[in-house]
Enzyme design. Structure first.
Site: not given
Length: 252
Positions: A9, A169
């Protein structure tokens, strides 16, 4: 069998020339190995079409966007639709990242629309869930991730849920250098898989890839990935350097 996946990402990093160069470096590095996982890079919207042009040769590198709009089309200045993302050649899209939830107020309702439009356009959502530090310290982390999965995804059929990649996350570990221990990651990944099994059954749960995202780097990737319920990583900062990113890929 669920897939092992390492997805980068890039967030709001790299100019277009820098992004093309980085994509070429990762693509070239993958030519020299046979990765034991799927490898994806999720890049800024401005980069998608150009990066797709430099990574198609090997077929070893998937391409994704970092977000998409919750509308099909229309008068939404500055937004990028799922159809637009798909038209660049991308196959993945990150949805519900903690930064989108925190800074841009994304809600479960918004995310349900984004997921539906992504699936409609043939994109594979990488759907992010996770708790902030206060929730972890208060022992609410299980409740938080359960609610995020249920509210964002449990409107889907079993068939469509089977197309989702989850990324856990711990928000307190993103960009902080802190990392959940491998045991902490395994504990909550196993819990998430149980939540899925309760809704869709064991087979769907067993086939769902659940990635870890939170300061994953070459030095800790192998220990994390060795856990039976950790199926790879959603990689932030370490995806911006080819050597670091490939170190994580090669941890499998």
């Amino acid at each position: 069998m669920r897939k092992n996946i390492v997805a980068g990402n890039w967030k709001m990093n790299t100019t277009l020339p820098e992004g093309i160069k980085l994509a070429e470096e990762v693509n070239d590095a993958l030519k020299a190995v046979e990765p034991k996982c799927d490898v994806v890079i999720c890049v800024p919207f401005t980069h998608l079409a150009s990066v797709n042009g430099v990574i198609t040769e090997t077929k070893k590198l998937g391409l994704g966007a970092e977000n998409c709009a919750d509308h099909k089309s229309g008068a939404y200045t500055g937004e990028v639709s799922a159809a637009m993302v798909a038209s660049t050649g991308a196959g993945y899209v990150i949805l519900g990242h903690s930064e989108r939830r925190q800074y841009y107020g994304e809600t479960a309702e918004t995310l349900r629309e984004k997921v539906a439009l992504s699936l409609e356009n043939g994109l594979t959502p990488i759907f992010c869930i996770g708790e902030v530090l206060e929730e972890r310290e208060a022992g609410k982390h299980f409740d938080v991730v359960k609610a995020q999965v249920e509210d964002g995804l449990f409107n889907l059929s079993a068939e469509d849920f089977g197309k989702i990649i989850l990324a856990y996350e711990p928000v307190w570990a993103i960009g902080t250098g802190k990392t959940a221990t491998s045991d902490q990651a395994e504990e909550i990944h196993a819990y998430i898989r149980g939540v899925i099994a309760d809704k869709y059954g064991k087979e769907v749960a067993d086939n769902t890839s659940i990635l870890y995202g939170g300061s994953c780097k070459p030095s800790n990737a192998a220990e994390l990935f060795a856990k039976p319920n950790v199926d790879g990583g959603l990689i932030g900062g370490a995806s911006l350097k080819c050597a670091d990113f490939m170190g994580i890929v090669n941890a499998f």
